[in-house]
Design an enzyme around this catalytic site. Structure first.
Site, PDB file in Angstrom:
ATOM      1  N   ASP A  47      -2.924   0.778   7.665  1.00  0.00           N
ATOM      2  CA  ASP A  47      -1.742   1.638   7.559  1.00  0.00           C
ATOM      3  C   ASP A  47      -0.641   1.225   8.533  1.00  0.00           C
ATOM      4  O   ASP A  47       0.071   2.062   9.108  1.00  0.00           O
ATOM      5  CB  ASP A  47      -2.121   3.121   7.763  1.00  0.00           C
ATOM      6  CG  ASP A  47      -3.126   3.574   6.714  1.00  0.00           C
ATOM      7  OD1 ASP A  47      -3.115   3.024   5.604  1.00  0.00           O
ATOM      8  OD2 ASP A  47      -3.931   4.479   7.024  1.00  0.00           O
TER       9      ASP A  47
ATOM     10  N   ASN B  69       0.852  -1.191   0.000  1.00  0.00           N
ATOM     11  CA  ASN B  69       0.000   0.000   0.000  1.00  0.00           C
ATOM     12  C   ASN B  69       0.883   1.234   0.000  1.00  0.00           C
ATOM     13  O   ASN B  69       1.988   1.210   0.537  1.00  0.00           O
ATOM     14  CB  ASN B  69      -0.888   0.005   1.255  1.00  0.00           C
ATOM     15  CG  ASN B  69      -1.797   1.219   1.311  1.00  0.00           C
ATOM     16  OD1 ASN B  69      -2.377   1.630   0.291  1.00  0.00           O
ATOM     17  ND2 ASN B  69      -1.929   1.821   2.487  1.00  0.00           N
TER      18      ASN B  69
ATOM     19  N   HIS C 177       0.824   5.154   1.311  1.00  0.00           N
ATOM     20  CA  HIS C 177       0.083   5.997   2.246  1.00  0.00           C
ATOM     21  C   HIS C 177       0.735   7.383   2.295  1.00  0.00           C
ATOM     22  O   HIS C 177       1.960   7.487   2.379  1.00  0.00           O
ATOM     23  CB  HIS C 177       0.083   5.351   3.638  1.00  0.00           C
ATOM     24  CG  HIS C 177      -0.670   6.160   4.643  1.00  0.00           C
ATOM     25  ND1 HIS C 177      -2.058   6.190   4.687  1.00  0.00           N
ATOM     26  CD2 HIS C 177      -0.249   7.006   5.601  1.00  0.00           C
ATOM     27  CE1 HIS C 177      -2.436   7.013   5.643  1.00  0.00           C
ATOM     28  NE2 HIS C 177      -1.368   7.517   6.209  1.00  0.00           N
TER      29      HIS C 177
ATOM     30  N   SER D 194       4.756   6.778   2.455  1.00  0.00           N
ATOM     31  CA  SER D 194       5.326   5.478   2.830  1.00  0.00           C
ATOM     32  C   SER D 194       4.721   4.391   1.973  1.00  0.00           C
ATOM     33  O   SER D 194       3.529   4.430   1.657  1.00  0.00           O
ATOM     34  CB  SER D 194       4.991   5.148   4.298  1.00  0.00           C
ATOM     35  OG  SER D 194       5.340   6.202   5.163  1.00  0.00           O
TER      36      SER D 194
HETATM   37  C1  GAR Z   1      -2.726   9.064  -2.788  1.00  0.00           C
HETATM   38  O1  GAR Z   1      -2.196  10.222  -2.204  1.00  0.00           O
HETATM   39  C2  GAR Z   1      -2.553   7.869  -1.870  1.00  0.00           C
HETATM   40  O2  GAR Z   1      -1.345   7.888  -1.155  1.00  0.00           O
HETATM   41  C3  GAR Z   1      -3.719   8.027  -0.955  1.00  0.00           C
HETATM   42  O3  GAR Z   1      -4.782   8.454  -1.768  1.00  0.00           O
HETATM   43  C4  GAR Z   1      -4.251   9.172  -2.891  1.00  0.00           C
HETATM   44  C5  GAR Z   1      -4.770   8.504  -4.140  1.00  0.00           C
HETATM   45  O4  GAR Z   1      -4.439   9.268  -5.269  1.00  0.00           O
HETATM   46  N1  GAR Z   1      -4.033   6.820  -0.261  1.00  0.00           N
HETATM   47  C6  GAR Z   1      -4.607   6.769   0.916  1.00  0.00           C
HETATM   48  O5  GAR Z   1      -4.936   7.749   1.538  1.00  0.00           O
HETATM   49  C7  GAR Z   1      -4.825   5.366   1.443  1.00  0.00           C
HETATM   50  N2  GAR Z   1      -5.392   5.426   2.739  1.00  0.00           N
HETATM   51  P1  GAR Z   1      -4.390   8.613  -6.694  1.00  0.00           P
HETATM   52  O6  GAR Z   1      -5.721   7.887  -6.902  1.00  0.00           O
HETATM   53  O7  GAR Z   1      -4.211   9.750  -7.645  1.00  0.00           O
HETATM   54  O8  GAR Z   1      -3.225   7.642  -6.717  1.00  0.00           O
END
Ligand code: GAR
Length: 202
Positions: free
Chosen positions: A146, A108, A110, A137
């Site tokens: 997480d 994942n 995060h 991360s």
């Molecule tokens: C990213 O910033 C990712 O790290 C985060 O959501 C966004 C997705 O953007 N993930 C989380 O918060 C997971 N809990 P994206 O769809 O443009 O990759």
């Protein structure tokens, strides 16, 4: 090359970074599938434009039964001969079922320097906390959200004039570099040590 599935729920910019990395010869895996838990994820159209097979497993069709939704996802992943699952903005909590099936083979990304700021609204919380360094991360997914062994991190400064948006953008730029790099190392280490935590076809 091992086949990766990318699980998304929205925009899919990290997904695109992985697709673009996999289009380069140096990348040791191919993107076999993009799977979304909602038909509204913008990333689905981007994946299609890159000729990646997509699948929607709409969680709203499963009422409150999280496990049966995950069983359906698991069957699709198996059918597509997937060996590594990469969550990229997948915003649905996973139950122990899917996490156990993919133990050691699910990553994942995060948007914080874990173990600080697990959960949602990480950039807002980082600004409120007044931290001067923030980042992202990549970690192995375990039953605790997480949590799990951290495989890589990238840090950015928090600047005095930062808004949630400007900080999120600075972190996102690093996410797009970090995730492909960590996946590459993870897979190469796994092939070098076939009895390690990531077993190809294992
Ligand atoms: C990213 O910033 C990712 O790290 C985060 O959501 C966004 C997705 O953007 N993930 C989380 O918060 C997971 N809990 P994206 O769809 O443009 O990759």
């Amino acid at each position: 090359k091992p086949r990766i599935a990318i699980l998304i729920s929205g925009r899919g910019s990290n997904m695109l970074a992985l697709i673009q990395a996999a289009e380069q010869a140096f990348f040791p895996a191919e993107i076999g599938l993009v799977l979304s838990n909602t038909p509204h994820a913008e990333g689905l159209a981007i994946a299609k434009a890159h000729h990646i097979p997509t699948h929607v497993e709409d969680h709203t069709l499963y009422k409150k039964n999280r496990q049966s939704h995950e069983e359906a996802i698991h069957a699709v992943l198996k059918q597509a001969n997937i060996e590594l699952v990469c969550l990229a903005g997948y915003m649905r909590m996973l139950s122990d079922y899917l996490v156990t099936q993919w133990e050691g083979k699910m990553l994942n990304i995060h948007p914080s320097l874990l173990p600080t700021f697990p959960g949602l609204n990480t950039h807002k919380r980082a600004l409120e906390a007044g931290v001067k360094i923030h980042g992202c991360s990549v970690h192995l997914v375990t039953e605790i959200m997480d949590d799990g062994p951290i495989l890589g991190q990238a840090a950015v400064p928090v600047l005095p004039d930062d808004t949630e948006k400007s900080l999120a953008l600075r972190v996102l730029e690093q996410e797009h570099k970090l995730y492909p790099r960590v996946i590459k190392h993870f897979i190469e280490r796994a092939s070098a040590h076939p009895k390690g935590e990531f077993l190809l076809n294992g």
